[in-house]
Design an enzyme around this catalytic site. Structure first.
Site, mmCIF file in Angstrom:
data_model
loop_
_atom_site.group_PDB
_atom_site.id
_atom_site.type_symbol
_atom_site.label_atom_id
_atom_site.label_comp_id
_atom_site.label_asym_id
_atom_site.label_seq_id
_atom_site.Cartn_x
_atom_site.Cartn_y
_atom_site.Cartn_z
ATOM 1 C CB SER A 1 93.211 127.253 -2.806
ATOM 2 O OG SER A 1 92.276 128.153 -3.370
ATOM 3 C CG MET B 1 84.627 119.478 -4.548
ATOM 4 S SD MET B 1 86.050 120.572 -4.493
ATOM 5 C CE MET B 1 85.504 121.851 -3.351
ATOM 6 N N GLY C 1 93.535 126.499 1.188
ATOM 7 C CA GLY C 1 93.522 127.942 0.971
ATOM 8 C C GLY C 1 93.796 128.670 2.268
ATOM 9 C CG ASP D 1 89.699 127.180 -6.206
ATOM 10 O OD1 ASP D 1 89.412 126.004 -6.504
ATOM 11 O OD2 ASP D 1 90.346 127.484 -5.182
ATOM 12 N N GLY E 1 82.577 126.695 -4.032
ATOM 13 C CA GLY E 1 82.099 128.071 -4.192
ATOM 14 C C GLY E 1 82.874 129.096 -3.375
ATOM 15 C CG PHE E 2 81.841 130.947 -1.042
ATOM 16 C CD1 PHE E 2 81.968 132.284 -1.409
ATOM 17 C CD2 PHE E 2 80.677 130.254 -1.395
ATOM 18 C CE1 PHE E 2 80.943 132.920 -2.105
ATOM 19 C CE2 PHE E 2 79.655 130.885 -2.088
ATOM 20 C CZ PHE E 2 79.784 132.229 -2.441
ATOM 21 N N GLY E 3 86.109 129.756 -0.176
ATOM 22 C CA GLY E 3 87.155 129.280 0.723
ATOM 23 C C GLY E 3 86.689 129.427 2.168
ATOM 24 N N GLY E 4 87.451 128.840 3.071
ATOM 25 C CA GLY E 4 87.210 129.056 4.495
ATOM 26 C C GLY E 4 86.011 128.326 5.088
ATOM 27 C CG HIS F 1 88.691 122.995 -8.623
ATOM 28 N ND1 HIS F 1 88.424 123.124 -7.270
ATOM 29 C CD2 HIS F 1 87.659 122.269 -9.134
ATOM 30 C CE1 HIS F 1 87.271 122.523 -6.991
ATOM 31 N NE2 HIS F 1 86.791 122.002 -8.108
ATOM 32 C CG ASP G 1 89.519 122.144 -3.106
ATOM 33 O OD1 ASP G 1 89.781 122.925 -2.172
ATOM 34 O OD2 ASP G 1 89.235 122.526 -4.261
ATOM 35 N N GLY G 2 88.883 121.551 0.446
ATOM 36 C CA GLY G 2 87.829 122.148 1.272
ATOM 37 C C GLY G 2 88.050 121.899 2.753
ATOM 38 N N GLY G 3 88.404 122.959 3.473
ATOM 39 C CA GLY G 3 88.574 122.838 4.925
ATOM 40 C C GLY G 3 89.765 121.994 5.345
ATOM 41 C CG MET H 1 84.639 129.441 -8.428
ATOM 42 S SD MET H 1 84.104 129.806 -6.750
ATOM 43 C CE MET H 1 85.423 129.006 -5.814
ATOM 44 C CG HIS I 1 93.648 124.363 -6.123
ATOM 45 N ND1 HIS I 1 93.393 123.137 -6.704
ATOM 46 C CD2 HIS I 1 92.436 124.864 -5.779
ATOM 47 C CE1 HIS I 1 92.090 122.905 -6.699
ATOM 48 N NE2 HIS I 1 91.484 123.950 -6.157
ATOM 49 C CG MET J 1 84.494 124.558 -8.825
ATOM 50 S SD MET J 1 85.022 125.324 -7.290
ATOM 51 C CE MET J 1 86.585 125.963 -7.832
HETATM 52 C C1 DX5 Z 1 86.240 125.916 -2.872
HETATM 53 C C2 DX5 Z 1 87.545 125.824 -3.613
HETATM 54 C C3 DX5 Z 1 88.701 125.588 -2.735
HETATM 55 C C4 DX5 Z 1 88.958 126.645 -1.679
HETATM 56 C C5 DX5 Z 1 89.559 125.947 -0.505
HETATM 57 O O1 DX5 Z 1 85.192 125.887 -3.765
HETATM 58 O O2 DX5 Z 1 87.506 124.775 -4.564
HETATM 59 O O3 DX5 Z 1 89.890 125.326 -3.472
HETATM 60 O O4 DX5 Z 1 89.795 127.685 -2.094
HETATM 61 O O5 DX5 Z 1 89.680 126.852 0.552
HETATM 62 P P1 DX5 Z 1 89.885 126.347 2.054
HETATM 63 O O6 DX5 Z 1 91.127 125.522 2.101
HETATM 64 O O7 DX5 Z 1 90.033 127.645 2.798
HETATM 65 O O8 DX5 Z 1 88.669 125.567 2.450
HETATM 66 ZN ZN ZN Z 2 89.456 124.185 -5.519
#
Ligand code: DX5
Ligand code: ZN
Length: 214
Positions: free
Chosen positions: A9, A140, A196, A36, A145-148, A67, A174-176, A38, A34, A69
């Protein structure tokens, strides 16, 4: 299980050096990129849109895994497809169920793949009747909404339900995602992992990508 499709991502990349950061993952064995998107309505964050996808198309040959959102995704199928998206995934929660077949038809009319995604509070069962018409389901494992953010193990269990009902669909998570949580997802039947932070914050990107594929 088939080959695992790793889709880094770019939300965790350096936006002032996107070309450099995409080359980094490309050279390190990434399969897709990927992206994202938003809109500040469907999720409480604003990221990037059509012009950036168009620019990315010029600098990488990897498939662009977009993706969405966003609310009203149907309005943006044409601009994203024309900008060079190879996979367009929208959220189940962003549309009326009755509109889904029409949106897929539109995505596929551009010769690209169609994906549908569900947020943590949406059950896998709502997607079962649509599995034949989608190329990909995106589960998901964080609130979009956010990475990390931290991986939610209960969400990953939905993979099993989708896989039991469809042996061939691409199941993306996707996510964590990291080596450990990625393994949980692969064991449940996922075959595409988005990551990501795990990839971009790693000291050895090649190793990080490899750890998701094994
Ligand atoms: C979150 C995004 C993800 C995000 C993943 O809403 O859809 O793609 O970038 O980031 P990580 O891998 O750091 O959780
Ligand atoms: Zn994503």
């Amino acid at each position: 299980m088939d080959k695992i499709i790793v889709s880094p991502s770019i939300l965790s990349a350096d936006f002032s050096n996107l070309e450099r950061d995409i080359k980094k993952v490309e050279n390190a064995g990434a399969d897709w990129v990927h992206v994202d998107v938003m809109d500040g309505h469907f999720v409480p964050n604003i990221t990037i849109g059509v012009p950036v996808v168009k620019s990315l198309r010029k600098i990488t040959k990897l498939p662009l895994d977009v993706h969405l959102m966003i609310e009203n995704p149907e309005k943006y199928v044409e601009p994203f497809a024309n900008a060079g998206a190879d996979i367009l995934t929208f959220h189940y929660e962003a549309v009326e169920e009755s509109e889904i077949p029409q949106i897929i038809k539109k995505i596929k009319s551009y010769g690209i793949k169609a994906g549908i995604s569900i947020k943590p509070n949406t059950s896998a069962e709502v997607l079962l009747r649509f599995l034949d018409i989608f190329d990909m389901v995106l589960i998901m494992t964080v609130e979009p909404g956010f990475g990390g953010q931290e991986f939610m193990p209960d969400c990953a269990e939905k993979i099993k339900i989708i896989r039991q009902n469809s042996p061939n669909i691409i199941i993306q998570v996707d996510g964590g995602i990291n080596a450990k949580t990625g393994t949980i997802c692969k064991n449940y039947g996922a075959n595409s992992l988005v990551a990501g932070n795990y990839i971009y914050k790693s000291e050895n990107i090649e190793q990080a990508i490899k750890s998701l594929k094994n």
